[in-house]
Design an enzyme around this catalytic site. Structure first.
Site, short mmCIF file in Angstrom:
data_model
loop_
_atom_site.label_atom_id
_atom_site.label_comp_id
_atom_site.label_asym_id
_atom_site.label_seq_id
_atom_site.Cartn_x
_atom_site.Cartn_y
_atom_site.Cartn_z
N ASP A 5 0.68 -1.33 0.08
CA ASP A 5 -0.03 0.07 -0.13
C ASP A 5 0.89 1.23 -0.01
OD1 ASP A 5 -1.44 2.20 0.64
OD2 ASP A 5 -2.71 1.12 2.08
N VAL A 6 0.92 2.04 -1.02
CA VAL A 6 1.84 2.91 -1.29
C VAL A 6 1.75 4.01 -0.21
CG1 VAL A 6 2.40 2.70 -3.78
CG2 VAL A 6 0.68 4.23 -2.94
N HIS A 58 3.99 7.55 -25.07
CA HIS A 58 4.16 6.15 -25.96
C HIS A 58 4.28 6.60 -27.39
CE1 HIS A 58 -0.35 6.54 -26.62
NE2 HIS A 58 -0.21 5.60 -27.47
N LYS A 82 6.77 4.85 -31.08
CA LYS A 82 6.01 4.05 -32.27
C LYS A 82 7.00 3.96 -33.36
CE LYS A 82 1.22 5.31 -31.31
NZ LYS A 82 -0.13 4.80 -31.77
N GLU A 108 -8.88 9.45 -34.21
CA GLU A 108 -9.36 8.15 -33.33
C GLU A 108 -11.01 7.80 -33.70
OE1 GLU A 108 -7.39 7.93 -29.28
OE2 GLU A 108 -7.90 10.07 -29.42
N ASP A 154 -5.02 15.76 -23.17
CA ASP A 154 -4.92 14.14 -23.20
C ASP A 154 -4.17 13.90 -24.49
OD1 ASP A 154 -5.52 11.34 -22.55
OD2 ASP A 154 -7.05 11.42 -24.44
N HIS A 208 1.34 13.99 -27.28
CA HIS A 208 1.53 13.34 -28.60
C HIS A 208 1.70 14.33 -29.86
CE1 HIS A 208 0.52 10.10 -25.89
NE2 HIS A 208 -0.88 9.99 -26.09
N LYS A 258 -11.85 12.48 -31.10
CA LYS A 258 -12.48 11.09 -30.57
C LYS A 258 -13.63 10.99 -31.81
CE LYS A 258 -10.11 10.46 -26.43
NZ LYS A 258 -8.59 10.19 -26.84
N LYS A 311 -9.60 5.67 -37.75
CA LYS A 311 -8.33 5.94 -36.83
C LYS A 311 -7.44 6.15 -38.00
CE LYS A 311 -5.34 4.00 -33.39
NZ LYS A 311 -5.02 5.26 -32.76
C1 BG6 Z 1 -3.46 8.08 -24.86
C2 BG6 Z 1 -4.76 8.74 -24.34
O1 BG6 Z 1 -2.34 8.69 -24.47
O2 BG6 Z 1 -3.45 8.00 -26.20
C3 BG6 Z 1 -6.11 8.20 -25.14
O3 BG6 Z 1 -4.95 9.02 -23.28
C4 BG6 Z 1 -5.76 7.84 -26.52
O4 BG6 Z 1 -7.09 8.84 -25.03
C5 BG6 Z 1 -4.41 7.22 -26.91
O5 BG6 Z 1 -6.99 7.24 -27.15
C6 BG6 Z 1 -4.20 7.11 -28.35
O6 BG6 Z 1 -3.03 6.17 -28.57
P1 BG6 Z 1 -3.12 5.27 -29.89
O7 BG6 Z 1 -1.51 4.62 -29.70
O8 BG6 Z 1 -3.99 4.44 -29.93
O9 BG6 Z 1 -2.89 6.43 -31.03
#
Ligand code: BG6
Length: 491
Positions: A91-92, A176, A180, A214, A233, A238, A338, A343
């Site tokens: 438990d942090v 992330h 890619k 998306e 977000d 990104h 969104k 996509k």
């Molecule tokens: C995330 C967001 O960082 O990236 C999400 O919180 C978003 O809302 C997602 O859907 C998109 O990532 P990817 O790799 O599917 O383009």
């Protein structure tokens, strides 16, 4: 990239029960195991508030991998991976629990990596817990997931908290998108092709469009998303990361310091958008119900847990300028949303029109060459050009065709890797070039905050509704039409 010899690590995952761990981290670890990228002495220690023993944990990991891996599980790979697993009940908020973790960690000389796949409000307790137990000392590294704050002030707070216990060289902040393949390919395209390297500036480029579209909605994450919106977000991280990689000067070398230095320069050169130009430069939208690929979807305000009065945006389009010599006068149009029609992610670099016209039937506008970099779902590069059509006519008849690269995913399908696989491996190697430094995060927020502020203050920039399954609100088209330009359409 510099490939260092893989090191033996103790990978501690805070948030072992979480969605990110199950969907992304565990399948990525399985694939790294399959590709023999994990050192033979590396251990994986799940941690969280649960009275699980090793056997329970192994079972939970197996189910998660089965559910989220896009391939059949291989028994040999699984056995190897499962032999690395241990669980530690933490438990942090209980400092003494970190001593349990210490017992597990202190027997080995492994590099320790703490992966924080937890909500932001638990981060500080983890920093303090690790610090008090002296578990922060080098060779420990810590990996942080977004969101790192929701404004400049809150992100500074997190950065200040962590800096009490960890040096910047120990901190690996994840975006992330930087893991890619297609984003990594931008480096190669820009810096290893003489044509692009020499023509990548305001002398030759008219404008650039970046689309990250998306189909998904908010996937049951109302509380998280409604407090963020698409701007925080997706754009803060990104899209700005894509923009920096697309526009930065060549780094001195490919070390993290040189790359991050150039990226920070770009973020510092973003021209401010505030109450004075907000309506001309931005469009925000929110999705209504509609149909995506034949399936009916709910409006944002009817999502599970929704507050009907929410003014949060699920779509953003922005016209961005950079205040530096190289990009003087070149607009960058960014859009992301969104519940859009498809996509896909794409960068379209539109070159300037020709200055001479020898051909009666050529409109100078159509002489603008376009370089189209498709990042997702396929990875290919297209370049349009005008040419004569064959025939005996006296007048030149012109047409427009594409020089098209093959889909890199198809050609190298064996090497297809997920972003998390790459980023986990880089954190094990201790290489920070694909991670975001403190200055990048803070400079991005410094530019974003006044935009959000201006949206709150201006009454005119009302949120525009758009039907799910379309390309967003009409004003997104107007943003370009006003400049005599058009969004490149998806095909
Ligand atoms: C995330 C967001 O960082 O990236 C999400 O919180 C978003 O809302 C997602 O859907 C998109 O990532 P990817 O790799 O599917 O383009």
């Amino acid at each position: 990239m510099i490939i260092e010899t893989n090191q033996a690590c103790d990978l501690v995952i805070f948030g072992a029960k979480g969605d990110l761990t199950k969907r992304k981290l565990l399948p990525a670890l399985y694939r790294l195991e399959k590709h023999k990228k994990i050192h033979k002495n590396t251990r994986i220690i799940g941690s969280g508030r649960a009275n699980w023993n090793k056997k329970d944990y192994v079972k939970i990991v197996k189910t998660a991998i089965k559910n989220f891996l896009n391939e059949e599980m291989d028994q040999n790979v699984w056995e190897k991976l499962s032999s690395r697993l241990t669980f530690c009940n933490i438990d942090v908020y209980e400092p003494l629990h970190f001593l349990e973790l210490k017992k597990i960690l202190q027997h080995k000389k492994n590099v320790i990596i703490y992966y924080c796949a937890v909500p932001p409000d638990t981060l500080n307790s983890i920093f303090i817990g690790l610090g008090n137990a002296n578990l922060n000392l080098i060779p420990a590294r810590i990996v942080l997931e977004k969101p790192l704050g929701i404004s400049l002030e809150t992100s500074k707070k997190i950065n200040n908290q962590i800096s009490k216990y960890f040096l910047e060289s120990q901190i690996f902040r994840i975006d992330h998108y930087l893991g890619k393949e297609s984003i990594l390919n931008l480096f190669a395209l820009r810096f290893s092709n003489s044509y692009f390297f020499q023509n990548w500036n305001s002398h030759t480029i008219d404008h650039v469009q970046i689309t990250v579209s998306e189909e998904v909605g908010i996937e049951g994450r109302w509380n998280y998303f409604d407090a963020m919106g698409q701007m925080k977000d997706m754009v803060q991280n990104h899209l700005l990361q894509i923009l920096t990689i697309l526009t930065m000067d060549a780094p001195k070398n490919i070390t993290s310091k040189s790359i991050q230095y150039e990226k920070v320069k770009i973020l510092r050169s973003l021209k401010p958008i505030d109450i004075n130009n907000i309506n001309k430069r931005t469009v925000r939208g929110q999705y209504c119900s509609g149909t995506i690929k034949g399936k009916k979807v709910l409006s944002y305000l009817n999502e599970y847990g929704a507050n009907e009065n929410s003014q949060t945006e699920t779509f953003v389009a922005i016209k961005v300028h950079l205040n530096n010599d190289k990009w003087l006068g070149v607009p960058f149009y960014l859009r992301t949303g969104k519940r859009l029609a498809q996509k896909y992610s794409e960068i379209v670099v539109v070159f300037k029109k020709n200055i001479v016209n020898l051909f009666q039937n050529l409109k100078l506008e159509s002489s603008q060459n376009k370089l189209i970099l498709r990042l997702e779902p396929d990875t290919n590069i297209k370049f349009n050009f005008i040419h004569k059509t064959p025939g005996l006519d006296q007048e030149y008849k012109l047409d427009n065709s594409y020089l098209e690269s093959i889909d890199l995913h198809q050609k190298y399908s064996e090497n297809l890797i997920d972003a998390y696989e790459r980023l986990l491996l880089e954190s094990m190697r201790g290489i920070q070039s694909l991670f975001v430094c403190r200055d990048e995060v803070e400079e991005a927020w410094r530019w974003i905050d006044p935009i959000i502020d201006a949206w709150k203050k201006t009454k005119k920039n009302t949120l525009q509704k758009y039907t799910s399954g379309t390309w967003g609100p009409k004003n997104s088209d107007l943003l370009l039409i006003r400049d005599n330009r058009y969004w490149h359409s998806f095909n």
